[in-house]
Design a protein around this motif. Structure first.
Motif, short mmCIF file in Angstrom:
data_model
loop_
_atom_site.label_atom_id
_atom_site.label_comp_id
_atom_site.label_asym_id
_atom_site.label_seq_id
_atom_site.Cartn_x
_atom_site.Cartn_y
_atom_site.Cartn_z
N LEU A 197 0.80 -1.23 0.00
CA LEU A 197 0.00 0.00 0.00
C LEU A 197 0.84 1.28 0.00
O LEU A 197 0.56 2.19 -0.79
CB LEU A 197 -0.99 0.00 1.17
N PRO A 198 1.86 1.41 0.85
CA PRO A 198 2.68 2.62 0.79
C PRO A 198 3.32 2.82 -0.59
O PRO A 198 3.42 3.94 -1.09
CB PRO A 198 3.75 2.39 1.86
N ASP A 199 3.75 1.71 -1.22
CA ASP A 199 4.34 1.81 -2.55
C ASP A 199 3.30 2.27 -3.56
O ASP A 199 3.58 3.10 -4.43
CB ASP A 199 4.92 0.46 -2.97
N LEU A 200 2.09 1.72 -3.46
CA LEU A 200 1.00 2.12 -4.36
C LEU A 200 0.71 3.60 -4.23
O LEU A 200 0.57 4.31 -5.24
CB LEU A 200 -0.26 1.30 -4.04
N ILE A 201 0.62 4.09 -3.00
CA ILE A 201 0.33 5.50 -2.77
C ILE A 201 1.44 6.38 -3.36
O ILE A 201 1.17 7.38 -4.03
CB ILE A 201 0.17 5.78 -1.27
N ALA A 202 2.70 5.99 -3.12
CA ALA A 202 3.82 6.77 -3.63
C ALA A 202 3.84 6.81 -5.16
O ALA A 202 4.05 7.87 -5.77
CB ALA A 202 5.13 6.20 -3.10
N LYS A 203 3.61 5.65 -5.79
CA LYS A 203 3.62 5.60 -7.25
C LYS A 203 2.44 6.38 -7.84
O LYS A 203 2.58 7.03 -8.89
CB LYS A 203 3.55 4.14 -7.72
N ALA A 204 1.30 6.33 -7.19
CA ALA A 204 0.13 7.09 -7.67
C ALA A 204 0.41 8.59 -7.58
O ALA A 204 0.09 9.35 -8.49
CB ALA A 204 -1.11 6.71 -6.87
#
Length: 299
Positions: A197-204
């Motif tokens: 989830l943190p990676d998803l948020i950062a990439k978004a």
């Protein structure tokens, strides 16, 4: 004033955590051991870690997943621990010589979360604890007591089939909230980062097109989940817990952003003040074990 001591045990798929608390809920000792599959192993481990906590506990509470019959102390169908049926309450109670109460793990975590943020909660308030873990479920605490319902399905909001993506759920339905909002589902939708989830948020936030697409799906499902429990239970607070809550404030911001988007076109939704009701569970503390201790019989 309760001067007795209680042991609380939280059983997960990979670890067992325990606490010894006093009558006021203050933690006196903690412990952790790996979880071993098999009914006999789980029984032995519960007995061993309860004894390891020391003190002179008056009772023990145990929180664990699966089908939990809290009245009779029986647990069934815990797939991750290879348990078909176990009379945990009776067998552990006979070995330890004190009453043992078994409780659903999400309900136990709900009690623990409420105890740790009780400065915001009135005596008659309702609090919903949303467990965004491998699956999705809610624990509801009303007037300081866990709500259980008739069949044991109370709080199983993860299996409400409302998501328009219609992904297949392990329960056999399509479009369950759990298919887009649980830690397990996010890992499938975005198999990058650890945790994802943190990676998803950062990439978004960086503008990645695929990340933005997945982010939108998860964000929509999270807001749907909050709305469902808010409008079904009308709680004073909605506490976000489970593995995904370790993401911290970005998880709350993600939900609030979608809720505010919806509020812009709905006076009804705006009047509910849902963003103000959201809280993060104190995930750095063993809330499941603490809640299990609070569920232990006061006899």
């Amino acid at each position: 004033m309760d001067n007795r001591q209680y042991v609380g045990i939280d059983i997960g798929g990979t670890k067992i955590e325990a606490v010894l608390v006093d009558g006021e809920g203050n933690v006196l000792n903690t412990g952790r051991i790996p979880a071993r599959p098999g009914a006999q192993n789980v029984l032995e481990d519960v007995i061993a870690i309860a004894r390891r906590m020391g003190g002179e506990p008056a009772a023990v509470g145990v929180g664990l997943p699966g089908q939990v019959d809290s009245v009779n102390g029986v647990v069934r169908d815990i797939v991750n621990l290879d348990i078909v049926e176990l009379e945990l309450g009776r067998e552990a109670g006979e070995a330890l010589g004190v009453p043992v109460q078994v409780e659903n793990d999400v309900n136990a975590a709900a009690l623990g979360a409420v105890a740790l943020i009780d400065d915001e909660i009135g005596a008659d308030d309702t609090v919903v604890f949303l467990n965004f873990g491998t699956g999705l479920a809610a624990g509801v605490v009303r007037d300081g007591r866990v709500e259980r319902g008739h069949s044991g399905a109370y709080g199983e909001v993860g299996h409400i089939p409302v998501d328009p993506n219609k992904y297949l759920c392990n329960c056999g339905q399509r479009g369950c909230l759990e298919t887009v909002t649980s830690g397990g589902s996010v890992a499938k939708l975005w198999p990058e980062g650890d945790p994802p989830l943190p990676d998803l948020i950062a990439k978004a936030k960086a503008g990645d097109e695929h990340a933005l697409e997945v982010f939108g799906i998860v964000q929509h499902g999270l807001a749907d989940t909050v709305q469902v429990v808010a409008q079904a239970y009308d709680p004073r607070l909605i506490v976000l817990g489970g593995g995904m809550a370790k993401t911290g404030r970005p998880l709350v911001d993600m939900i609030v952003e979608e809720l505010e988007r919806r509020e812009a076109t709905s006076h009804f939704l705006k009047s509910l003040h849902l963003p103000d009701r959201l809280r993060l569970a104190p995930v750095e503390q063993p809330i499941g074990a603490i809640g299990a201790a609070l569920a232990a019989p006061r006899v």
